[in-house]
Design an enzyme around this catalytic site. Structure first.
Site, PDB file in Angstrom:
ATOM      1  N   ASP A  39       5.947  23.368  73.534  1.00  0.00           N
ATOM      2  CA  ASP A  39       6.576  23.451  72.408  1.00  0.00           C
ATOM      3  C   ASP A  39       7.734  24.070  72.490  1.00  0.00           C
ATOM      4  OD1 ASP A  39       4.779  25.529  73.008  1.00  0.00           O
ATOM      5  OD2 ASP A  39       4.967  26.227  70.925  1.00  0.00           O
ATOM      6  N   HIS A  40       7.969  24.570  73.590  1.00  0.00           N
ATOM      7  CA  HIS A  40       9.238  25.487  73.741  1.00  0.00           C
ATOM      8  C   HIS A  40      10.607  24.806  74.574  1.00  0.00           C
ATOM      9  CE1 HIS A  40       8.235  29.223  71.661  1.00  0.00           C
ATOM     10  NE2 HIS A  40       6.978  28.570  71.730  1.00  0.00           N
ATOM     11  N   HIS A  68       9.999  30.388  77.932  1.00  0.00           N
ATOM     12  CA  HIS A  68       8.954  29.945  79.011  1.00  0.00           C
ATOM     13  C   HIS A  68       8.700  28.408  78.444  1.00  0.00           C
ATOM     14  CE1 HIS A  68       6.955  30.316  74.772  1.00  0.00           C
ATOM     15  NE2 HIS A  68       5.740  29.818  75.269  1.00  0.00           N
TER      16      HIS A  68
END
Length: 280
Positions: free
Chosen positions: A77-78, A73
């Site tokens: 932070d990803h 997603h």
């Protein structure tokens, strides 16, 4: 066990190595888990935040073999490191574009958007994309078919409860997406934060029970308080959670209230919530 140390590649099995980003915090735990998956050619799952030392660690561990970059997603932070990683490797970016919202990585530009259930043949491994909206509307988990390892992003995370933050986050779809995992044949969870999680079906049932127990507490609290603002409710519903975590709890509370409203069990008038008569 061993410590979760940022920047040090940790071999998990014959196909998978984990590198933790140096972004620890209340919402990220030890930091974001970036996974390198494959053999002679590698897929990077969740490249993580755009932090130079983390990108260097991924490139060093990937050693010229990185061909694909996947995001579960587009929370910040990803996925943001995808841009620099692609620039350095020419790898194909796979995932779903970011919905609107301040917490989203608007720069994430996937060249391939997997359909729900689509099998991605990535060199030595096959990853099956599973649409799991709830924590985020564009959330995908990826099942490594060769071993049954499921990369869960923030759909299931180790050691803490996932925050469901409306409007993009949705408790009803989150619970449905958890139920959906019970039909899949997974052996182990590789979450976006924290350690590997064994006994996946048991874990999923525990998470569903936890959410429904919290929902029941929302209903009980509304019954006791009569009408209440979310700020009043959060103290009653999350009395087992430290007050400093109540801002995050308020977001999940909003998701619980939205679900109760969608089911006709609660309603909001001028900022105060109450139970709908049939719900008593």
């Amino acid at each position: 066990g061993y410590d979760l140390v940022p920047g040090v590649p940790k071999r998990l099995d014959r196909f998978v190595t984990r590198i933790i980003a140096p972004n620890p915090g209340a919402m990220t735990g030890p930091g974001t888990n970036t996974y390198l998956v494959g053999g002679d050619e590698l897929a990077v799952i969740d490249p993580g935040p755009d932090i130079a030392s983390h990108i260097e660690a991924i490139l060093a561990a990937g050693a010229g073999r990185i061909r694909w970059i996947l995001a579960t997603h587009t929370h910040k932070d990803h996925s943001p490191a995808a841009i620099a990683l692609r620039a350095a490797t020419g790898a194909q970016v796979i995932g779903r574009p970011a919905p609107a919202g301040a917490s989203q990585d608007a720069g994430f530009a996937p060249q391939r958007q997997p359909a729900d259930g689509e099998r991605l043949a990535l060199g030595a491994v096959t990853l099956r994309a599973l649409a799991t909206p709830g924590h985020a509307s564009n959330h995908l988990c990826y099942l490594l078919e060769e071993t049954g390892m499921l990369f869960t992003g923030d759909h299931v995370m180790q050691g803490s409860t996932v925050v469901i933050n409306p409007p993009d986050g949705n408790m009803r779809t989150y619970l449905a997406s958890l139920e959906r995992l019970l039909a899949e044949n997974q052996a182990i969870f590789a979450p976006g934060h924290g350690y590997l999680i064994g006994a996946p079906a048991k874990e999923v049932r525990k998470l569903i029970r936890h959410r429904l127990a919290r929902e029941a507490k929302v209903v009980r609290s509304l019954a006791q308080l009569g009408r209440a603002t979310p700020e009043e409710l959060v103290r009653a519903v999350y009395d087992d959670v430290q007050a400093r975590l109540h801002p995050g709890a308020l977001r999940s509370l909003a998701a619980h209230l939205d679900k109760l409203a969608a089911e006709g069990r609660a309603h909001c008038i001028e900022g105060a919530w109450g139970l709908t008569d049939a719900a008593h």
